[in-house]
Structures are given as structure tokens and as C-alpha cells.
Design an enzyme around this catalytic site. Structure first.
Site, PDB file in Angstrom:
ATOM      1  N   SER A  68       0.811  -1.221   0.000  1.00 50.98           N
ATOM      2  CA  SER A  68       0.000   0.000   0.000  1.00 50.98           C
ATOM      3  C   SER A  68       0.844   1.271   0.000  1.00 50.98           C
ATOM      4  O   SER A  68       0.305   2.371   0.009  1.00 50.98           O
ATOM      5  CB  SER A  68      -0.929   0.009   1.218  1.00 50.98           C
ATOM      6  OG  SER A  68      -0.183  -0.010   2.413  1.00 50.98           O
ATOM      7  N   THR A 200      -1.402   3.403   4.606  1.00 49.54           N
ATOM      8  CA  THR A 200      -0.498   4.544   4.451  1.00 49.54           C
ATOM      9  C   THR A 200       0.536   4.567   5.572  1.00 49.54           C
ATOM     10  O   THR A 200       0.215   4.315   6.724  1.00 49.54           O
ATOM     11  CB  THR A 200      -1.311   5.854   4.524  1.00 49.54           C
ATOM     12  OG1 THR A 200      -2.295   5.842   3.515  1.00 49.54           O
ATOM     13  CG2 THR A 200      -0.417   7.066   4.372  1.00 49.54           C
ATOM     14  N   VAL A 229      -7.089  11.647  -5.386  1.00 51.91           N
ATOM     15  CA  VAL A 229      -6.072  11.931  -4.380  1.00 51.91           C
ATOM     16  C   VAL A 229      -6.735  11.790  -3.017  1.00 51.91           C
ATOM     17  O   VAL A 229      -7.822  12.337  -2.786  1.00 51.91           O
ATOM     18  CB  VAL A 229      -5.492  13.348  -4.555  1.00 51.91           C
ATOM     19  CG1 VAL A 229      -4.549  13.682  -3.401  1.00 51.91           C
ATOM     20  CG2 VAL A 229      -4.768  13.465  -5.887  1.00 51.91           C
ATOM     21  N   GLY A 230      -6.110  11.056  -2.115  1.00 49.16           N
ATOM     22  CA  GLY A 230      -6.683  10.835  -0.795  1.00 49.16           C
ATOM     23  C   GLY A 230      -6.243  11.858   0.224  1.00 49.16           C
ATOM     24  O   GLY A 230      -5.783  12.958  -0.117  1.00 49.16           O
ATOM     25  N   ASP A 231      -6.347  11.494   1.481  1.00 47.64           N
ATOM     26  CA  ASP A 231      -6.034  12.429   2.568  1.00 47.64           C
ATOM     27  C   ASP A 231      -4.544  12.567   2.835  1.00 47.64           C
ATOM     28  O   ASP A 231      -4.084  13.575   3.363  1.00 47.64           O
ATOM     29  CB  ASP A 231      -6.728  11.982   3.857  1.00 47.64           C
ATOM     30  CG  ASP A 231      -6.189  10.659   4.388  1.00 47.64           C
ATOM     31  OD1 ASP A 231      -5.889   9.770   3.557  1.00 47.64           O
ATOM     32  OD2 ASP A 231      -6.075  10.497   5.613  1.00 47.64           O
ATOM     33  N   GLY A 254      -9.243   7.566   3.367  1.00 43.28           N
ATOM     34  CA  GLY A 254      -8.934   8.970   3.177  1.00 43.28           C
ATOM     35  C   GLY A 254     -10.059   9.809   2.643  1.00 43.28           C
ATOM     36  O   GLY A 254     -10.151  11.008   2.937  1.00 43.28           O
TER      37      GLY A 254
END
Length: 340
Positions: A68, A200, A229-231, A254
Site C-alpha cells: 500500500s 499509508t 487523491v486521498g487524505d 482517506g
């Protein structure tokens, strides 16, 4: 040690169950031991907190931690792996971040280049990759046999699961291309996600002088819509650092977590005098009020060396592991916290 710091240490020792009150400190999400060791050795050899965060997160990128982080994992709907990362200097409040980075393996390194080589904060997509190449980062294929296998199986399973809704054909049964439905239906609730596809790395480093840096790196959500796009690269969501207080970092879903800026909230709680464990719980609890079944966790540390973590309890996820290294251990130690 000044009077204020002495008072903080005394308060920490008396009130905080998980408190260590020892510096320097490296703490990161998940049992990514070699990333912790790399950050700790970097700090011990005279590197700055930023150096330690960068080297620690980069170690996970090299090792493809849990599939990941880094290249060769979490392919999107087209089979491509893209990367998100950020780094934050708690002394200056400078931030560098990249999102949807293509063809560049060292995302955390590019994030630091954004911070130090530009006056910007956040670069995304193809032009972020062009910037990286201009800064000397080599362009490489991020696809591996593993990521190709994940993508192929997903196609064979009629593109299940995916992140589409209110489109045609029915995204719960078939692949695209998709078109919007003529009428928008009400969302029926938060989709449960694969908890093993969102690991993450978030890292906080605090040196002996109390200087704080934080960073993140991830390849995002598996089978994400291209461009997502995530957090992780968003300051205050994926991570936050303030050398007058401490730092925090988050991991999990996210798309939900970024809406609540949990890392910023946790740091602000610590600024108000709350211990790190409670600060993390407050950040998780804020999200839980609206999305009780979200998957996520937060780590927190203050400038005395006290630290803590919290996570949201859902089926299959009742404990959250994280790594810590400080002078008490001098080696990375895995700790766990019960989810709330």
C-alpha cells in the site's frame, strides 16, 4: 530544560498512561519496522527531523510496505499505480506535497523538493511528474507483476469493488465506461472498504530539541477512480506538525477522513493541553459521529516525547499496530492500541 518543558514532562508522567516523556522520538503508523529503524538511524547520525521523515518514508516506498506504499500496488481503474505524499516542517510550517504522482518511485522525496525548490505547497498529476524529472528523479514504470495481477483479477470480477455510484451501467455489477444517470439518487450509506488496502505510512519525528516534522506516503485506494487523491498529502488530514506542540498522522479511508482534518484537530487538542492519546481519540470520535463504520487510525506525539494512538473499531479491525523508537528502547518497538 526550560520551565515550561519541565512542567509538561511532569504533567505527562502523572496523567498519560502511554506517555514516555523521552526524546528524541520516531513514531509511525503500522508495523513498518524498517521504516522506523531508518528514521531513527538517520536522526542518530546527525540528520534533521525532515531527513529522518524523508528517509523513513522512503524506506517503505522502496520495500513496497504491505503493498500500500510505493510502486507496484493499489492499481487504479486503468491498472496504473500513482503515489501521494507530503512532508511538513514543524519549525517553519512549510509543506511540500504531491498527489497522483506518475512514474516516479520516490514520492516523499519529490514532496520535499516541492517544499524546498518551489514556493508552492502541492503539485499533482502529470505535471508533478514533469517537475520531479526536472529535479533529477528518474522516471520508471510503477507497474509490477503483482499490481498487474491485482488489476487483471479485478477486471475478471467485473470490476468489483469500485468507487462509482449513480452511473450507468450498474457499477455494482459491471465495468465501464460509465455515464451519469439522468436522475441522481440519494447515497444509501458509506461503503465498507478493504481495510488491507489503505495502509499509508504516516510518520512523526521529534528530535532532542523538540523540533517536529511529519510526513506520509501511499499509493492510495486500490481500484480508485483515475485522478483520485486521498487524505495523505493534505496538510492537517494526512499529517500535521508544529514544533510548539507536536505532530499527528492518519491512516485509513482517506475520502472520509480528509473531510475532518484529524491530524490538525489532534494537534490543536494537544495545544490545549490534552494528552496525545486523548487527542487521537477526539479526532477519531469526531469522524465517528458522522461515519460510525469508517476505517481509520491516528497517531499523536507532543514535544515532551509523550505519544498515543486511536482507531475506530469495525469488523476485522479491533486493534491498531504502530511503531515507536526512543532512547528507552533504542530500537523500533511495535505497540498496539484497542480501537474505540
Amino acid at each position: 530544560m526550560n520551565l515550561m518543558l519541565s512542567m509538561k514532562v511532569i504533567l505527562c508522567l502523572s496523567l498519560t498512561p502511554t506517555c514516555s516523556a523521552v526524546l528524541p522520538l520516531v513514531i509511525n503508523t503500522w508495523p513498518f519496522q524498517e521504516a522506523t529503524a531508518k528514521a531513527w538511524s538517520t536522526l542518530g547520525s546527525g540528520g534533521s527531523t525532515l531527513d529522518a521523515v524523508e528517509k523513513g518514508c522512503a524506506q517503505c516506498e522502496i520495500q513496497q510496505c504491505d503493498g500500500s506504499v510505493g510502486y507496484g500496488g493499489s492499481p487504479d481503474e486503468t491498472g496504473e499505480t500513482t503515489l501521494d505524499a507530503m512532508i511538513m516542517n514543524g519549525d517553519t510550517m512549510d509543506v511540500g506535497a504531491v498527489g497522483c504522482l506518475r512514474r516516479i518511485k520516490n514520492a516523499i522525496g519529490v514532496a520535499r523538493a516541492v517544499m524546498e525548490r518551489t514556493k508552492h505547497t502541492f503539485l499533482v498529476g502529470e505535471l508533478a511528474s514533469a517537475f520531479a524529472e526536472n529535479m533529477g528523479f528518474p522516471a520508471e514504470d510503477l507497474t509490477t507483476n503483482n499490481s498487474l495481477g491485482i488489476f487483471t483479477k479485478w477486471l475478471t470480477d467485473n470490476c468489483q469493488p469500485n468507487y462509482r455510484q449513480d452511473v450507468s451501467p450498474d457499477p455494482s455489477e459491471s465495468c465501464g465506461p460509465y455515464k451519469p444517470k439522468t436522475t441522481l439518487q440519494q447515497i444509501k450509506g458509506h461503503q465498507l472498504i478493504n481495510i488491507h488496502a489503505h495502509d499509508t505510512i504516516g510518520m512523526i519525528v521529534i528530535n532532542q530539541a523538540g523540533q517536529v516534522a511529519a510526513g506520509t506516503s501511499t499509493n492510495g485506494a486500490r481500484h480508485k477512480v483515475p485522478g483520485r487523491v486521498g487524505d495523505s498529502p493534505i496538510p492537517g488530514a494526512g499529517a500535521y506538525a508544529d514544533s510548539t506542540v507536536g505532530g499527528a498522522a492518519a491512516t485509513g479511508d482517506g475520502d472520509i477522513m480528509m473531510r475532518f482534518l484529524p491530524s490538525y484537530l489532534a494537534v490543536e487538542q494537544m495545544r490545549a493541553g490534552v494528552d496525545p492519546s486523548t487527542a487521537c481519540k477526539t479526532a477519531i470520535g469526531r469522524i465517528k459521529q458522522h461515519f460510525p463504520y469508517f476505517f481509520g487510525a491516528v497517531i499523536c506525539a507532543n514535544t515532551t516525547g509523550s505519544y498515543g494512538a486511536a482507531c475506530n473499531k469495525i469488523p476485522g479491525f479491533s486493534k491498531f499496530p504502530f511503531m515507536v523508537s526512543n532512547p528507552k528502547s533504542n530500537v523500533p518497538i511495535k505497540e498496539t492500541v484497542d480501537c474505540i
